[in-house]
Design a protein around this motif. Structure first.
Motif, PDB file in Angstrom:
ATOM      1  N   THR A 149       0.847  -1.224  -0.119  1.00 22.62           N
ATOM      2  CA  THR A 149      -0.056  -0.084  -0.061  1.00 22.62           C
ATOM      3  C   THR A 149       0.798   1.276   0.048  1.00 22.62           C
ATOM      4  O   THR A 149       0.658   2.134  -0.723  1.00 22.62           O
ATOM      5  CB  THR A 149      -1.093   0.018   1.172  1.00 22.62           C
ATOM      6  OG1 THR A 149      -1.702  -1.209   1.142  1.00 22.62           O
ATOM      7  CG2 THR A 149      -1.782   1.139   1.505  1.00 22.62           C
TER       8      THR A 149
ATOM      9  N   ASP B 269      -5.785  -2.291  -5.896  1.00 21.87           N
ATOM     10  CA  ASP B 269      -5.158  -3.006  -4.787  1.00 21.87           C
ATOM     11  C   ASP B 269      -6.433  -3.682  -3.820  1.00 21.87           C
ATOM     12  O   ASP B 269      -7.413  -3.030  -3.478  1.00 21.87           O
ATOM     13  CB  ASP B 269      -4.801  -1.756  -3.969  1.00 21.87           C
ATOM     14  CG  ASP B 269      -3.947  -2.444  -2.560  1.00 21.87           C
ATOM     15  OD1 ASP B 269      -3.768  -3.867  -2.632  1.00 21.87           O
ATOM     16  OD2 ASP B 269      -3.682  -1.735  -1.677  1.00 21.87           O
TER      17      ASP B 269
ATOM     18  N   THR C 236      -7.436  12.766  -8.403  1.00 23.25           N
ATOM     19  CA  THR C 236      -7.518  11.451  -8.090  1.00 23.25           C
ATOM     20  C   THR C 236      -8.930  10.982  -8.200  1.00 23.25           C
ATOM     21  O   THR C 236      -9.797  11.606  -7.665  1.00 23.25           O
ATOM     22  CB  THR C 236      -6.873  11.312  -6.763  1.00 23.25           C
ATOM     23  OG1 THR C 236      -5.613  11.453  -7.027  1.00 23.25           O
ATOM     24  CG2 THR C 236      -6.946   9.640  -6.509  1.00 23.25           C
TER      25      THR C 236
ATOM     26  N   GLN D  92       1.073   4.084  -2.701  1.00 24.66           N
ATOM     27  CA  GLN D  92       0.710   5.261  -2.520  1.00 24.66           C
ATOM     28  C   GLN D  92       1.909   6.303  -2.897  1.00 24.66           C
ATOM     29  O   GLN D  92       1.492   7.527  -3.479  1.00 24.66           O
ATOM     30  CB  GLN D  92       0.667   5.511  -0.977  1.00 24.66           C
ATOM     31  CG  GLN D  92      -0.835   5.267  -0.358  1.00 24.66           C
ATOM     32  CD  GLN D  92      -1.112   5.529   0.821  1.00 24.66           C
ATOM     33  OE1 GLN D  92      -0.239   6.385   1.601  1.00 24.66           O
ATOM     34  NE2 GLN D  92      -1.845   4.846   1.838  1.00 24.66           N
TER      35      GLN D  92
ATOM     36  N   TYR E  28      -7.504   5.089  -8.196  1.00 21.26           N
ATOM     37  CA  TYR E  28      -7.284   4.363  -7.226  1.00 21.26           C
ATOM     38  C   TYR E  28      -8.245   3.074  -7.020  1.00 21.26           C
ATOM     39  O   TYR E  28      -9.394   3.772  -6.577  1.00 21.26           O
ATOM     40  CB  TYR E  28      -6.834   4.915  -6.149  1.00 21.26           C
ATOM     41  CG  TYR E  28      -5.933   4.227  -4.891  1.00 21.26           C
ATOM     42  CD1 TYR E  28      -4.734   4.431  -4.813  1.00 21.26           C
ATOM     43  CD2 TYR E  28      -6.791   3.467  -4.129  1.00 21.26           C
ATOM     44  CE1 TYR E  28      -4.030   3.468  -3.985  1.00 21.26           C
ATOM     45  CE2 TYR E  28      -6.068   2.417  -3.498  1.00 21.26           C
ATOM     46  CZ  TYR E  28      -4.554   2.697  -3.161  1.00 21.26           C
ATOM     47  OH  TYR E  28      -3.801   1.711  -2.241  1.00 21.26           O
TER      48      TYR E  28
ATOM     49  N   ALA F 185       1.316   7.007  -6.587  1.00 23.14           N
ATOM     50  CA  ALA F 185       0.190   7.696  -6.770  1.00 23.14           C
ATOM     51  C   ALA F 185       0.696   9.144  -6.638  1.00 23.14           C
ATOM     52  O   ALA F 185       0.376  10.064  -7.280  1.00 23.14           O
ATOM     53  CB  ALA F 185      -0.942   7.165  -5.968  1.00 23.14           C
TER      54      ALA F 185
ATOM     55  N   ILE G 159      -4.630   2.447 -10.185  1.00 23.76           N
ATOM     56  CA  ILE G 159      -3.797   1.340  -9.503  1.00 23.76           C
ATOM     57  C   ILE G 159      -4.741   0.449  -8.706  1.00 23.76           C
ATOM     58  O   ILE G 159      -5.794   1.072  -8.057  1.00 23.76           O
ATOM     59  CB  ILE G 159      -3.288   2.363  -8.278  1.00 23.76           C
ATOM     60  CG1 ILE G 159      -1.778   2.940  -9.084  1.00 23.76           C
ATOM     61  CG2 ILE G 159      -2.817   1.584  -7.233  1.00 23.76           C
ATOM     62  CD1 ILE G 159      -1.345   4.330  -8.083  1.00 23.76           C
TER      63      ILE G 159
ATOM     64  N   ILE H  73     -11.270   7.872  -6.599  1.00 25.72           N
ATOM     65  CA  ILE H  73     -11.090   6.849  -5.660  1.00 25.72           C
ATOM     66  C   ILE H  73     -12.401   5.816  -5.984  1.00 25.72           C
ATOM     67  O   ILE H  73     -13.451   6.154  -5.838  1.00 25.72           O
ATOM     68  CB  ILE H  73     -11.051   6.995  -4.318  1.00 25.72           C
ATOM     69  CG1 ILE H  73      -9.860   7.853  -4.154  1.00 25.72           C
ATOM     70  CG2 ILE H  73     -11.067   5.902  -3.241  1.00 25.72           C
ATOM     71  CD1 ILE H  73      -9.591   8.010  -2.692  1.00 25.72           C
TER      72      ILE H  73
END
Length: 609
Positions: A246, A336, A296, A250, A263, A253, A334, A298
């Motif tokens: 993580t 995750d 960004t 980050q 993300y 990012a 990204i 999310i």
């Protein structure tokens, strides 16, 4: 047989069928003819969204995107006539969405099954945006062409595009505030809305795929110097629990030179996702001077949210990135983690009775992974701009087992693999990217780019560093048996060199303002200075200076160069590094004097070492 809906509560007028079986997220229905794969069906009194994944005549199997508790046989199933789609428009940046691209920022504390899609959400549809046209009535426009902007929606300019398959003369332009689904222009009789609805499982079209390799600078030296990634390519970050996945993601990012970050938190724990959100909200954006969250998007689908929404969240994330790519931006996705997404595929396949493949995963696992990573590309958009989508997926192998199916299949489809090593992480070496298991398939192509752009020694430095690290690892194993002092002098210098490269170049402190990010020039300067120091040490030993004397030299100034110089201060690295090399040369003069004395005292029969 299906019938046209005429009962109260049905607003679509489409056919309805009946639920015959419910097993977790798996729902079987009958009575709907003409269904297509991936079509969305609203099931039960709450009209839960479910996607068609198998069809057998009037019978169909669906995967539900919401909790199916309370659903029963006999409940109604209503076809929608469309696939799962996201509303792509202003308001994406700085907002948190669930896996179906429904805003979470404006959602109630407790999510309910009957939540509306983003294209039906009043909070989304009632928002007004200012549209500024960049074309005039009478202009001829092509698919993908920019016809205007929406100011004030983030640190990245939002550009309104002509949809694919629409072209012609601009006949009308909006003036003043508009809602997301309002038209902002009319092109050849077709209304162009401010926001586009796009099926998330369908890749957005582009003009042509570009093959030239341009590096994506991440600001992390171990990646940029040893395992680089081109823009529009794909990388995977496999690592066990506690290896720093993580934090590494980050850092990418925060510091990568992409314009937009998407993300996707897929199946992670809620508190981890909250930490990521807090971190992105608090981080200053070095590119724009604002907050990182302002460029960004999310997509959060935590472990306690509906399982099958994980499957959609990955596709939703790539679709959002492709939307910004079509505006002319470089976007990075990204994810995750892809392991949680694969677990959702496995659970559904088991409920569906599919023949299990390795470790219970469905036989389609490899093709599903390929479909995800293959949407990464650097392209010329329909509007003529050069832009890219880069995909970086984290992999969480159970128990750190790198031979499990998700990890091994992922390696087939990515261009770079950044393996996180548990031993490095436990020794507090971050980023814990292993130089033994990681690779970059585009290193040669990127070396040509560096050569053409003023750094002809890039490939040579990379080769020297990887060879030095490999040799140091081999000798370390040998030294543990026979002792370091038993090795020849030049092999002791290899061990010293490996330590200098690891601690002076690859080690990076994410919390340090000088070391958290490293420009390409500073990274190259650091590695070159360390390699020069290693060469100088080898030369000293070759001239007769005892290896023990070289080992006693205080190398702290070299090891601390990454901290004592600014993140872009390559000149400072060169100045301090050359001064250290000059002092090291003085040790050579002293060594030659000792060698001379030794030769005279022994009658010229001994080298004095």
């Amino acid at each position: 047989m299906g019938r046209r809906v005429s009962t109260a509560g049905s607003s679509s007028g489409l056919e309805t069928g009946t639920i015959t079986r419910v097993s977790g997220p798996l729902v079987e229905i009958t009575g709907l003819q003409g269904l297509s794969m991936l079509e969305i069906v609203a099931i039960g009194p709450e009209r839960i969204s479910a996607q068609v994944v198998a069809i057998n005549g009037e019978n169909a199997t669906l995967q539900a995107y919401e909790y199916t508790g309370g659903l029963k046989s006999g409940d109604r199933a209503e076809r929608s006539g469309h696939q799962l789609s996201g509303l792509l428009g202003p308001g994406l940046l700085g907002t948190v969405f669930d896996g179906l691209l429904r805003p979470l920022s404006s959602a109630p504390l407790w999510l309910t099954q009957d939540r509306q899609a983003s294209a039906e959400d009043p909070a989304v549809l009632e928002t007004e945006w200012e549209f500024t046209a960049s074309v005039a009535v009478g202009d001829t426009v092509q698919p993908g062409q920019i016809i205007g902007t929406v100011p004030g929606v983030g640190t990245v300019e939002f550009r309104v595009m002509v949809p694919p398959a629409v072209a012609g003369v601009v006949q009308w332009l909006a003036d003043g505030p508009v809602h997301p689904l309002d038209p902002v222009a009319r092109v050849d009789g077709v209304d162009v809305p401010l926001a586009q609805q796009w099926p998330v499982h369908t890749a957005r079209p582009f003009g042509e795929r570009l093959t030239e390799a341009l590096p994506l600078h991440t600001g992390q030296r171990v990646l940029d110097l040893l395992f680089p990634l081109p823009r529009g390519s794909a990388a995977a970050v496999p690592g066990g629990f506690g290896t720093g996945k993580t934090l590494t993601l980050q850092q990418i990012a925060k510091w990568s030179d992409a314009d937009v970050i998407v993300y996707v938190g897929c199946g992670e724990r809620g508190n981890e996702m909250a930490d990521v959100l807090d971190g992105l909200s608090d981080l200053d954006d070095p590119r724009t001077g604002g907050k990182l969250i302002d460029r960004t998007v999310i997509i959060a689908n935590t472990s306690n949210m509906p399982m099958m929404a994980r499957e959609a969240s990955i596709a939703s994330g790539v679709t959002v990135a492709e939307f910004f790519r079509d505006m002319g931006y470089d976007a990075v996705v990204i994810a995750d983690s892809t392991s949680r997404w694969a677990e959702a595929l496995r659970e559904f396949a088991n409920r569906n009775g599919d023949l299990p493949a390795e470790e219970g995963y469905p036989a389609s696992l490899a093709s599903e992974l390929s479909a995800f990573y293959e949407r990464a590309a650097r392209v010329r958009t329909l509007g003529g701009a050069t832009a890219s989508v880069t995909v970086i997926g984290a992999v969480s192998p159970p128990g750190g087992d790198m031979s499990e199916p998700v990890t091994t299949d992922t390696q087939r489809f990515v261009r770079s693999l950044w393996v996180l090593d548990r031993d490095l992480a436990y020794s507090r070496h971050y980023p814990a990217v292993s130089w033994r298991g990681s690779f970059s398939r585009d290193a040669e192509a990127l070396a040509r780019w560096h050569t053409a752009n003023g750094d002809p020694l890039w490939a040579q430095r990379r080769a020297s560093a990887t060879l030095l690290l490999s040799e140091a690892d081999r000798l370390t194993a040998l030294a543990e048996i026979i002792g370091t002092a038993s090795l020849p002098g030049h092999e002791q210098m290899v061990l010293l060199g490996g330590r200098l490269v690891r601690d002076g170049v690859l080690l990076q402190n994410a919390l340090s303002p000088n070391d958290g990010y490293s420009s390409a020039e500073k990274g190259s300067a650091l590695l070159q200075i360390v390699l020069d120091v290693v060469d100088a040490c080898q030369a000293l030993v070759a001239r007769g200076v005892p290896a023990a004397d070289v080992e006693r030299v205080d190398f702290t100034p070299v090891l601390r160069l990454r901290e004592t110089t600014g993140p872009t201060d390559a000149d400072g690295v060169w100045a301090q590094g050359r001064e250290f090399l000059r002092q090291l040369e003085q040790l050579g003069g002293a060594g030659q004097d000792r060698a001379k004395v030794g030769t005279e005292s022994s009658g010229g029969t001994d080298g004095g070492t």
